[in-house]
Design an enzyme around this catalytic site. Structure first.
Site, mmCIF file in Angstrom:
data_model
loop_
_atom_site.group_PDB
_atom_site.id
_atom_site.type_symbol
_atom_site.label_atom_id
_atom_site.label_comp_id
_atom_site.label_asym_id
_atom_site.label_seq_id
_atom_site.Cartn_x
_atom_site.Cartn_y
_atom_site.Cartn_z
ATOM 1 N N THR A 82 0.846 -1.193 0.000
ATOM 2 C CA THR A 82 0.000 0.000 0.000
ATOM 3 C C THR A 82 0.881 1.242 0.000
ATOM 4 O OG1 THR A 82 -0.183 0.059 2.425
ATOM 5 C CG2 THR A 82 -1.863 -1.191 1.216
ATOM 6 N N GLY A 83 0.381 2.292 -0.654
ATOM 7 C CA GLY A 83 1.159 3.523 -0.757
ATOM 8 C C GLY A 83 2.416 3.344 -1.584
ATOM 9 N N ALA A 84 2.306 2.597 -2.682
ATOM 10 C CA ALA A 84 3.487 2.170 -3.429
ATOM 11 C C ALA A 84 3.942 3.151 -4.494
ATOM 12 C CB ALA A 84 3.220 0.813 -4.081
ATOM 13 N N ASN A 85 3.292 4.282 -4.635
ATOM 14 C CA ASN A 85 3.668 5.196 -5.713
ATOM 15 C C ASN A 85 4.724 6.218 -5.318
ATOM 16 O OD1 ASN A 85 1.176 6.313 -4.268
ATOM 17 N ND2 ASN A 85 1.928 8.128 -5.335
ATOM 18 N N SER A 86 5.040 6.332 -4.026
ATOM 19 C CA SER A 86 6.023 7.336 -3.606
ATOM 20 C C SER A 86 6.685 6.915 -2.303
ATOM 21 C CB SER A 86 5.353 8.706 -3.417
ATOM 22 O OG SER A 86 4.417 8.657 -2.346
ATOM 23 N N GLY A 87 7.761 7.620 -1.959
ATOM 24 C CA GLY A 87 8.415 7.448 -0.677
ATOM 25 C C GLY A 87 8.854 6.030 -0.380
ATOM 26 N N TYR A 98 -0.952 11.124 15.395
ATOM 27 C CA TYR A 98 -0.056 10.284 14.594
ATOM 28 C C TYR A 98 0.612 9.225 15.467
ATOM 29 C CZ TYR A 98 3.785 8.838 11.581
ATOM 30 O OH TYR A 98 4.681 8.080 10.839
#
Length: 291
Positions: free
Chosen positions: A11-16, A154
């Site tokens: 998950t969240g694989a498009n950046s960072g 957070y």
């Protein structure tokens, strides 16, 4: 793991850190399902991957309906990597009305794991942070309706990640399942996450730290990749950087805060998470069922 043809969901694989993780895995010949919120950005990121194979699938972790639809489209996965996260937001609510950092960082991944559990062959890796040690689960106000502070919210979400990962391993072990629940954290890595925090002194300090102290996203992803691929990793272990203060360095086993290991706290968080998401883990070897 990390072998040719092994299937990973990130998950969240498009950046960072997510992109760095996907790159490291595809470079090893794995197939990565890139879970991204923005399909166009996902496809742009995928074009920069040169090894293995990959595909882009859209999932909005701020909407549990999107999480369910994403899970429905996955037939089999060797390793689920719960990586995506948001940080330092002004108080914002998810599609279901939950505080956004708790919703995206914890609830969405709790739900996704439960929905996919009977299709995961090897392990679940949940990415947390050293800031989990400063977190406290405020069960009386998980939605942070009173006195909201983005840093406190957070830290709570990152503690929830660790409590969840450890409790999942307990439940897997109790059923004799061969699946493993593993935790990881990147240390202090420079990513776009810090740049997306609420404007102010906190973001300024984070961005300054990025330039002076932080490791690269590639280095920050090393503990996650190790947790997801190394055969020696055992269920319940927490993998982080081995350098001073766990800020950076080669991956090694690190310790969670003792509060994260309390079974009573874990059972309470599990029950609340099932109620909030509508995903109930019927057993550790069957997928969660949506009410």
């Amino acid at each position: 793991m990390g072998r040719m043809g092994a299937i990973y969901v990130v998950t969240g694989a498009n950046s960072g850190l997510g992109f760095a993780t996907a790159k490291a895995l595809t470079d090893r010949g794995a197939h990565v399902i890139m879970g991204v919120r923005d399909g166009n950005k996902g496809r742009e990121a995928r074009a920069r991957l040169t090894g293995g194979s990959s595909e882009v699938r859209v999932v909005d972790l701020a909407d549990l309906d999107s999480v369910r639809a994403f899970a429905d489209g996955i037939e089999r996965v060797d390793v689920l990597i719960n990586n995506a996260g948001v940080m330092g937001l002004p108080r914002t609510l998810s599609a279901q009305g939950f505080e956004m950092q708790f919703a995206v960082n914890h609830l969405a991944h709790f739900a996704l794991t439960g929905l996919l559990l009977d299709r995961i062959a090897d392990r679940v890796v949940t990415v947390s942070s050293t800031l989990h040690k400063q977190g406290r689960l405020n069960f009386d106000d998980l939605n942070a309706e009173h006195g909201y502070r983005h840093g406190t919210a957070y830290n709570q979400s990152k503690l929830a990640n660790v409590v969840f990962g450890l409790e999942l391993q307990r439940r897997l072990a109790e059923t004799g399942s061969s699946l493993r629940s593993v935790l990881a954290h990147p240390g202090y890595a420079a990513t776009s996450l810090q740049a997306k925090t609420q404007p102010g002194l906190y973001r300024t300090a984070l961005l300054l730290g990025n330039r002076i102290l932080a490791a690269s996203a590639d280095d920050g992803a090393r503990p996650t990749v190790f947790a997801a691929t190394d055969a020696s990793v055992r269920g319940g272990q927490f993998i982080g950087p081995g350098g001073l203060g766990e800020m950076r360095g080669a991956p090694r086993v690190v310790k969670a805060t003792p509060a994260a290991a309390d079974p009573a706290t874990a059972r309470r968080l599990w029950s609340v998470s099932e109620e909030m998401t509508g995903v109930r883990y019927l057993s550790a070897t069957r997928s969660g069922q949506v009410e």
